[in-house]
Design an enzyme around this catalytic site. Structure first.
Site, PDB file in Angstrom:
ATOM      1  N   GLU A   1       0.838  -1.203   0.000  1.00 30.82           N
ATOM      2  CA  GLU A   1       0.000   0.000   0.000  1.00 30.82           C
ATOM      3  C   GLU A   1       0.874   1.255   0.000  1.00 30.82           C
ATOM      4  O   GLU A   1       0.560   2.250  -0.654  1.00 30.82           O
ATOM      5  CB  GLU A   1      -0.933  -0.015   1.223  1.00 30.82           C
ATOM      6  CG  GLU A   1      -1.946   1.110   1.270  1.00 30.82           C
ATOM      7  CD  GLU A   1      -2.893   1.175   0.074  1.00 30.82           C
ATOM      8  OE1 GLU A   1      -3.418   0.122  -0.336  1.00 30.82           O
ATOM      9  OE2 GLU A   1      -3.079   2.289  -0.466  1.00 30.82           O
TER      10      GLU A   1
ATOM     11  N   GLU B   1       1.398   6.772  -6.711  1.00 30.84           N
ATOM     12  CA  GLU B   1       0.347   7.786  -6.923  1.00 30.84           C
ATOM     13  C   GLU B   1       0.907   9.191  -6.759  1.00 30.84           C
ATOM     14  O   GLU B   1       0.637  10.084  -7.569  1.00 30.84           O
ATOM     15  CB  GLU B   1      -0.799   7.578  -5.928  1.00 30.84           C
ATOM     16  CG  GLU B   1      -1.751   6.453  -6.304  1.00 30.84           C
ATOM     17  CD  GLU B   1      -2.843   6.221  -5.260  1.00 30.84           C
ATOM     18  OE1 GLU B   1      -3.601   5.266  -5.427  1.00 30.84           O
ATOM     19  OE2 GLU B   1      -2.913   6.981  -4.272  1.00 30.84           O
TER      20      GLU B   1
HETATM   21  N1  LIG Z   1      -3.254  11.825 -14.314  1.00 27.52           N
HETATM   22  C1  LIG Z   1      -4.082  10.822 -14.605  1.00 27.52           C
HETATM   23  N2  LIG Z   1      -4.238  10.426 -15.882  1.00 27.52           N
HETATM   24  C2  LIG Z   1      -5.060   9.391 -16.197  1.00 27.52           C
HETATM   25  N3  LIG Z   1      -5.780   8.687 -15.310  1.00 27.52           N
HETATM   26  C3  LIG Z   1      -5.647   9.011 -14.011  1.00 27.52           C
HETATM   27  C4  LIG Z   1      -4.803  10.089 -13.579  1.00 27.52           C
HETATM   28  N4  LIG Z   1      -4.885  10.193 -12.235  1.00 27.52           N
HETATM   29  C5  LIG Z   1      -5.736   9.226 -11.848  1.00 27.52           C
HETATM   30  N5  LIG Z   1      -6.190   8.513 -12.900  1.00 27.52           N
HETATM   31  C6  LIG Z   1      -7.163   7.399 -12.865  1.00 27.52           C
HETATM   32  O1  LIG Z   1      -7.998   7.536 -11.735  1.00 27.52           O
HETATM   33  C7  LIG Z   1      -7.823   6.423 -10.849  1.00 27.52           C
HETATM   34  C8  LIG Z   1      -7.886   6.925  -9.421  1.00 27.52           C
HETATM   35  O2  LIG Z   1      -6.766   7.748  -9.192  1.00 27.52           O
HETATM   36  P1  LIG Z   1      -6.452   8.439  -7.803  1.00 27.52           P
HETATM   37  O3  LIG Z   1      -5.190   9.199  -7.910  1.00 27.52           O
HETATM   38  O4  LIG Z   1      -7.644   9.172  -7.337  1.00 27.52           O
HETATM   39  O5  LIG Z   1      -6.162   7.187  -6.934  1.00 27.52           O
HETATM   40  P2  LIG Z   1      -7.113   6.421  -5.939  1.00 27.52           P
HETATM   41  O6  LIG Z   1      -7.303   5.046  -6.495  1.00 27.52           O
HETATM   42  O7  LIG Z   1      -8.291   7.272  -5.599  1.00 27.52           O
HETATM   43  O8  LIG Z   1      -6.135   6.344  -4.741  1.00 27.52           O
HETATM   44  P3  LIG Z   1      -6.428   6.210  -3.231  1.00 27.52           P
HETATM   45  O9  LIG Z   1      -7.907   5.933  -3.046  1.00 27.52           O
HETATM   46  O10 LIG Z   1      -5.541   5.064  -2.861  1.00 27.52           O
HETATM   47  O11 LIG Z   1      -5.967   7.526  -2.683  1.00 27.52           O
HETATM   48  C9  LIG Z   1      -6.474   5.811 -11.236  1.00 27.52           C
HETATM   49  O12 LIG Z   1      -6.406   4.436 -10.912  1.00 27.52           O
HETATM   50  C10 LIG Z   1      -6.439   6.047 -12.725  1.00 27.52           C
HETATM   51  O13 LIG Z   1      -7.216   5.087 -13.441  1.00 27.52           O
END
Ligand SMILES: Nc1ncnc2c1ncn2[C@@H]1O[C@H](COP(=O)(O)OP(=O)(O)OP(=O)(O)O)[C@@H](O)[C@H]1O
Length: 126
Positions: free
Chosen positions: A70, A77
Protein backbone atom coordinates in the site's frame (compact mmCIF):
# COMPACT_ATOMS: atom_id res chain seq x y z
CA UNK A 1 13.72 22.63 -5.09
CA UNK A 2 16.50 20.32 -4.09
CA UNK A 3 15.66 17.78 -1.38
CA UNK A 4 17.86 18.50 1.68
CA UNK A 5 21.04 16.41 1.48
CA UNK A 6 20.03 14.94 -1.89
CA UNK A 7 23.64 15.17 -3.21
CA UNK A 8 25.43 13.78 -0.17
CA UNK A 9 25.48 10.47 1.75
CA UNK A 10 22.78 10.30 4.43
CA UNK A 11 23.72 8.63 7.75
CA UNK A 12 21.99 5.37 8.70
CA UNK A 13 20.03 6.85 11.65
CA UNK A 14 18.81 9.66 9.37
CA UNK A 15 17.73 7.10 6.72
CA UNK A 16 15.78 5.20 9.37
CA UNK A 17 14.22 8.52 10.45
CA UNK A 18 13.09 9.23 6.88
CA UNK A 19 11.67 5.71 6.59
CA UNK A 20 9.75 6.16 9.86
CA UNK A 21 8.46 9.52 8.55
CA UNK A 22 7.24 7.63 5.46
CA UNK A 23 5.38 5.10 7.62
CA UNK A 24 3.83 7.96 9.65
CA UNK A 25 2.86 9.77 6.44
CA UNK A 26 1.25 6.61 5.01
CA UNK A 27 -1.25 6.47 7.90
CA UNK A 28 -2.73 9.80 6.75
CA UNK A 29 -4.10 7.88 3.75
CA UNK A 30 -7.62 6.42 4.03
CA UNK A 31 -6.65 3.00 2.65
CA UNK A 32 -3.78 2.64 5.11
CA UNK A 33 -6.16 3.39 7.99
CA UNK A 34 -8.43 0.61 6.70
CA UNK A 35 -5.47 -1.82 6.49
CA UNK A 36 -4.37 -0.76 9.99
CA UNK A 37 -7.83 -1.42 11.44
CA UNK A 38 -8.02 -4.80 9.68
CA UNK A 39 -4.55 -5.72 11.01
CA UNK A 40 -5.53 -4.88 14.61
CA UNK A 41 -8.74 -6.96 14.30
CA UNK A 42 -6.85 -9.93 12.82
CA UNK A 43 -4.18 -9.76 15.56
CA UNK A 44 -6.92 -9.68 18.23
CA UNK A 45 -8.60 -12.68 16.54
CA UNK A 46 -5.23 -14.52 16.53
CA UNK A 47 -4.87 -13.92 20.27
CA UNK A 48 -8.48 -14.89 21.00
CA UNK A 49 -8.59 -18.24 19.17
CA UNK A 50 -5.44 -18.72 19.50
CA UNK A 51 -3.43 -19.58 16.34
CA UNK A 52 -0.18 -21.56 15.94
CA UNK A 53 3.33 -20.11 15.37
CA UNK A 54 3.17 -21.02 11.68
CA UNK A 55 -0.25 -19.42 11.33
CA UNK A 56 1.11 -16.24 12.98
CA UNK A 57 3.90 -16.16 10.39
CA UNK A 58 1.36 -16.37 7.52
CA UNK A 59 -0.83 -13.68 9.10
CA UNK A 60 2.15 -11.38 9.78
CA UNK A 61 3.37 -11.92 6.21
CA UNK A 62 -0.02 -10.71 4.98
CA UNK A 63 -0.04 -7.69 7.30
CA UNK A 64 3.56 -6.61 6.57
CA UNK A 65 3.12 -7.27 2.84
CA UNK A 66 -0.16 -5.35 2.72
CA UNK A 67 1.29 -2.31 4.52
CA UNK A 68 4.42 -2.32 2.33
CA UNK A 69 2.50 -2.72 -0.92
CA UNK A 70 0.00 0.00 0.00
CA UNK A 71 2.90 2.34 0.76
CA UNK A 72 4.52 1.61 -2.61
CA UNK A 73 1.11 2.20 -4.25
CA UNK A 74 0.84 5.57 -2.48
CA UNK A 75 4.41 6.46 -3.51
CA UNK A 76 3.55 5.69 -7.15
CA UNK A 77 0.35 7.79 -6.92
CA UNK A 78 2.26 10.73 -5.43
CA UNK A 79 5.00 10.47 -8.05
CA UNK A 80 2.48 10.35 -10.89
CA UNK A 81 0.63 13.37 -9.42
CA UNK A 82 3.98 15.20 -9.13
CA UNK A 83 4.79 14.53 -12.78
CA UNK A 84 1.38 15.41 -14.23
CA UNK A 85 -1.91 16.89 -13.13
CA UNK A 86 -3.29 16.26 -16.62
CA UNK A 87 -5.00 13.11 -17.90
CA UNK A 88 -2.34 10.84 -19.43
CA UNK A 89 -2.70 7.19 -20.49
CA UNK A 90 0.69 6.36 -18.89
CA UNK A 91 -0.40 8.00 -15.62
CA UNK A 92 -3.55 5.87 -15.76
CA UNK A 93 -1.50 2.73 -16.50
CA UNK A 94 0.92 3.41 -13.61
CA UNK A 95 -1.85 4.04 -11.07
CA UNK A 96 -4.04 1.15 -12.27
CA UNK A 97 -1.07 -1.27 -12.21
CA UNK A 98 -0.17 -0.25 -8.65
CA UNK A 99 -3.82 -0.53 -7.56
CA UNK A 100 -4.01 -3.95 -9.27
CA UNK A 101 -0.98 -5.16 -7.28
CA UNK A 102 -2.68 -4.11 -4.03
CA UNK A 103 -5.89 -5.89 -5.10
CA UNK A 104 -4.03 -9.15 -5.85
CA UNK A 105 -2.37 -9.07 -2.39
CA UNK A 106 -5.68 -8.21 -0.73
CA UNK A 107 -7.36 -11.27 -2.30
CA UNK A 108 -4.38 -13.45 -1.25
CA UNK A 109 -4.59 -12.07 2.32
CA UNK A 110 -8.33 -12.78 2.49
CA UNK A 111 -7.67 -16.37 1.37
CA UNK A 112 -4.95 -16.78 4.07
CA UNK A 113 -7.32 -15.30 6.67
CA UNK A 114 -10.07 -17.74 5.64
CA UNK A 115 -7.74 -20.76 5.70
CA UNK A 116 -6.47 -19.82 9.18
CA UNK A 117 -9.67 -18.58 10.84
CA UNK A 118 -12.61 -20.37 9.14
CA UNK A 119 -11.97 -23.76 10.81
CA UNK A 120 -11.54 -22.04 14.20
CA UNK A 121 -14.72 -19.99 13.72
CA UNK A 122 -16.69 -23.12 12.72
CA UNK A 123 -15.31 -25.02 15.72
CA UNK A 124 -16.19 -22.11 18.04
CA UNK A 125 -19.74 -21.53 16.81
CA UNK A 126 -20.84 -25.08 15.92
N1 LIG B 1 -3.25 11.82 -14.31
C1 LIG B 1 -4.08 10.82 -14.60
N2 LIG B 1 -4.24 10.43 -15.88
C2 LIG B 1 -5.06 9.39 -16.20
N3 LIG B 1 -5.78 8.69 -15.31
C3 LIG B 1 -5.65 9.01 -14.01
C4 LIG B 1 -4.80 10.09 -13.58
N4 LIG B 1 -4.89 10.19 -12.23
C5 LIG B 1 -5.74 9.23 -11.85
N5 LIG B 1 -6.19 8.51 -12.90
C6 LIG B 1 -7.16 7.40 -12.87
O1 LIG B 1 -8.00 7.54 -11.74
C7 LIG B 1 -7.82 6.42 -10.85
C8 LIG B 1 -7.89 6.92 -9.42
O2 LIG B 1 -6.77 7.75 -9.19
P1 LIG B 1 -6.45 8.44 -7.80
O3 LIG B 1 -5.19 9.20 -7.91
O4 LIG B 1 -7.64 9.17 -7.34
O5 LIG B 1 -6.16 7.19 -6.93
P2 LIG B 1 -7.11 6.42 -5.94
O6 LIG B 1 -7.30 5.05 -6.49
O7 LIG B 1 -8.29 7.27 -5.60
O8 LIG B 1 -6.14 6.34 -4.74
P3 LIG B 1 -6.43 6.21 -3.23
O9 LIG B 1 -7.91 5.93 -3.05
O10 LIG B 1 -5.54 5.06 -2.86
O11 LIG B 1 -5.97 7.53 -2.68
C9 LIG B 1 -6.47 5.81 -11.24
O12 LIG B 1 -6.41 4.44 -10.91
C10 LIG B 1 -6.44 6.05 -12.72
O13 LIG B 1 -7.22 5.09 -13.44
Amino acid sequence: MAYPGSNKKISFPKSVGYALAGIKFSFRERNMKIHGTAAVLVILAGIFFPISKTEWLWILLCIAGMFSLEMVNTAIEKTVDLVTGEYHPLAKAAKDLAAGAVLIYTVYSIIVGMVVFLPKLLEYFI
